[in-house]
Design a protein around this motif. Structure first.
Motif, PDB file in Angstrom:
ATOM      1  N   ALA A  25       0.816  -1.216   0.000  1.00 61.25           N
ATOM      2  CA  ALA A  25       0.000   0.000   0.000  1.00 61.25           C
ATOM      3  C   ALA A  25       0.842   1.255   0.000  1.00 61.25           C
ATOM      4  O   ALA A  25       1.911   1.307   0.575  1.00 61.25           O
ATOM      5  CB  ALA A  25      -0.919   0.014   1.213  1.00 61.25           C
ATOM      6  N   ALA A  26       0.317   2.283  -0.634  1.00 62.31           N
ATOM      7  CA  ALA A  26       0.951   3.591  -0.576  1.00 62.31           C
ATOM      8  C   ALA A  26       0.593   4.236   0.745  1.00 62.31           C
ATOM      9  O   ALA A  26      -0.292   3.780   1.451  1.00 62.31           O
ATOM     10  CB  ALA A  26       0.455   4.456  -1.741  1.00 62.31           C
ATOM     11  N   ALA A  32      -7.987   7.360  -7.556  1.00 64.01           N
ATOM     12  CA  ALA A  32      -8.357   6.233  -8.407  1.00 64.01           C
ATOM     13  C   ALA A  32      -8.637   4.985  -7.593  1.00 64.01           C
ATOM     14  O   ALA A  32      -9.616   4.275  -7.823  1.00 64.01           O
ATOM     15  CB  ALA A  32      -7.239   5.966  -9.414  1.00 64.01           C
ATOM     16  N   SER A  33      -7.768   4.687  -6.588  1.00 63.84           N
ATOM     17  CA  SER A  33      -7.961   3.485  -5.794  1.00 63.84           C
ATOM     18  C   SER A  33      -9.179   3.620  -4.902  1.00 63.84           C
ATOM     19  O   SER A  33      -9.856   2.638  -4.595  1.00 63.84           O
ATOM     20  CB  SER A  33      -6.707   3.184  -4.954  1.00 63.84           C
ATOM     21  OG  SER A  33      -6.478   4.219  -4.018  1.00 63.84           O
ATOM     22  N   ALA A  34      -9.459   4.846  -4.463  1.00 66.97           N
ATOM     23  CA  ALA A  34     -10.642   5.060  -3.630  1.00 66.97           C
ATOM     24  C   ALA A  34     -11.913   4.808  -4.434  1.00 66.97           C
ATOM     25  O   ALA A  34     -12.911   4.311  -3.937  1.00 66.97           O
ATOM     26  CB  ALA A  34     -10.634   6.478  -3.065  1.00 66.97           C
ATOM     27  N   ASP A  38     -11.530  -2.577  -6.022  1.00 62.03           N
ATOM     28  CA  ASP A  38     -10.772  -3.768  -6.392  1.00 62.03           C
ATOM     29  C   ASP A  38      -9.281  -3.471  -6.523  1.00 62.03           C
ATOM     30  O   ASP A  38      -8.471  -4.374  -6.718  1.00 62.03           O
ATOM     31  CB  ASP A  38     -11.300  -4.347  -7.707  1.00 62.03           C
ATOM     32  CG  ASP A  38     -11.210  -3.343  -8.856  1.00 62.03           C
ATOM     33  OD1 ASP A  38     -11.537  -2.168  -8.618  1.00 62.03           O
ATOM     34  OD2 ASP A  38     -10.806  -3.755  -9.961  1.00 62.03           O
ATOM     35  N   ILE A  39      -8.903  -2.200  -6.414  1.00 61.17           N
ATOM     36  CA  ILE A  39      -7.493  -1.809  -6.485  1.00 61.17           C
ATOM     37  C   ILE A  39      -6.970  -1.541  -5.070  1.00 61.17           C
ATOM     38  O   ILE A  39      -7.541  -0.739  -4.341  1.00 61.17           O
ATOM     39  CB  ILE A  39      -7.312  -0.550  -7.359  1.00 61.17           C
ATOM     40  CG1 ILE A  39      -7.716  -0.863  -8.813  1.00 61.17           C
ATOM     41  CG2 ILE A  39      -5.879  -0.040  -7.295  1.00 61.17           C
ATOM     42  CD1 ILE A  39      -7.654   0.345  -9.732  1.00 61.17           C
ATOM     43  N   VAL A  40      -5.886  -2.194  -4.722  1.00 55.83           N
ATOM     44  CA  VAL A  40      -5.315  -2.004  -3.381  1.00 55.83           C
ATOM     45  C   VAL A  40      -4.153  -1.018  -3.388  1.00 55.83           C
ATOM     46  O   VAL A  40      -3.772  -0.487  -2.348  1.00 55.83           O
ATOM     47  CB  VAL A  40      -4.861  -3.357  -2.768  1.00 55.83           C
ATOM     48  CG1 VAL A  40      -6.044  -4.255  -2.509  1.00 55.83           C
ATOM     49  CG2 VAL A  40      -3.825  -4.051  -3.657  1.00 55.83           C
TER      50      VAL A  40
END
Length: 298
Positions: A25-26, A32-34, A38-40
């Protein structure tokens, strides 16, 4: 005896996803991830999906983790069927038992960090362990005659060795030692005063040469032989070791003694219960699994 290490195996089954995710994780979620659950994580705009993370985790150890989670669920189901509940007081007592194995709170906290477990996770994963204790209690109970038998067969283990409490004066030369001994014999100086004044032992000088209490095997042979030969309240002759020249004063002595059965009964009970748990629990879990309908679709 419960330890953080043994509880770590159970905790890992629940913690591993969050631990591994943290590695990818960043520091902050991107817009975009928020927007895409499905994007971690993203790296320079390229996404790491939740499914790819799960696939990697399964490949790296998912089967063993799944087995542990199945066992934990079997335990919880068996406890529910038996009407077994675990109270907060029991969980806190379990934590206290683990803490008692550490010299202080800081050492306990360091162990939690080492195994990447926080206190709440430790408590949560102690619950199935406590359930398992109750479910197997009939097979792990320890009778008084078993405790007595263990005590009789392990007397040396419950024997307190002979101890001596002593002070010493350490100097570099035999001449200095003889001068110090003369001062002590004449009464010109008290032992602790002279030790504080002339001893070159930095560990005891400030305390008047006090070495505290020790047993055989803790001091160099020449020093030990002299210390255990001197009567309480008396001062030795000059004793030469690799450290220099010593004068020893024995202040107290305790003879070797056996600890009473009453004083070690609880300790022995824990030892025997732990031995029984190790022997009984794997078979109990295997028996429960053979009765359960377990379907693995991994």
């Amino acid at each position: 005896m419960r330890t953080i290490k043994t509880l770590f195996t159970a905790t890992a089954a629940i913690m591993i996803l969050s631990t591994a995710t943290a590695g990818y994780a960043a520091d902050k979620k991107t817009a975009a991830s928020a927007a895409r659950p499905d994007i971690v994580a993203t790296v320079n705009g390229e996404a790491i999906t939740r499914q790819s993370l799960v696939d990697r985790l399964i490949k790296q150890g998912g089967s063993s983790m799944l087995e542990q989670m199945i066992d934990m669920l079997i335990i919880k189901q068996a406890a529910a069927k038996a009407g077994i509940e675990i109270t907060d007081a029991e969980v806190n007592a379990g934590v206290a038992e683990i803490k008692s194995q550490f010299p202080n709170e800081a050492a306990f906290e360091e162990a939690l960090k080492r195994y990447k477990i926080d206190l709440e996770s430790l408590k949560t994963n102690m619950v199935p362990q406590l359930m398992l204790d109750k479910l197997t209690a009939a097979d792990t109970a320890v009778a008084d005659d078993e405790i007595k038998k263990h005590y009789d067969e392990n007397k040396q283990r419950y024997t307190v060795p002979e101890t001596v409490r002593a002070r010493h004066i350490l100097v570099q030369t035999e001449e200095e030692a003889r001068k110090a001994l003369e001062q002590l014999k004449s009464g010109d100086k008290k032992f602790d005063e002279l030790a504080a004044e002339i001893s070159i032992d930095p560990g005891s000088k400030a305390n008047g040469g006090d070495l505290g209490t020790f047993i055989r095997g803790q001091m160099v042979p020449e020093f030990e032989m002299a210390a255990f030969a001197v009567n309480v309240g008396e001062t030795s002759d000059i004793v030469k070791t690799n450290y220099g020249y010593h004068i020893i004063k024995v202040e107290a002595r305790e003879a070797e003694r056996e600890m009473s059965l009453t004083s070690v009964k609880d300790e022995i009970k824990k030892i025997l219960m732990d031995e029984k748990r190790k022997a009984v629990i794997p078979g109990w879990i295997q028996e429960q699994r053979s009765k359960a309908k377990v379907e693995i679709t991994l």
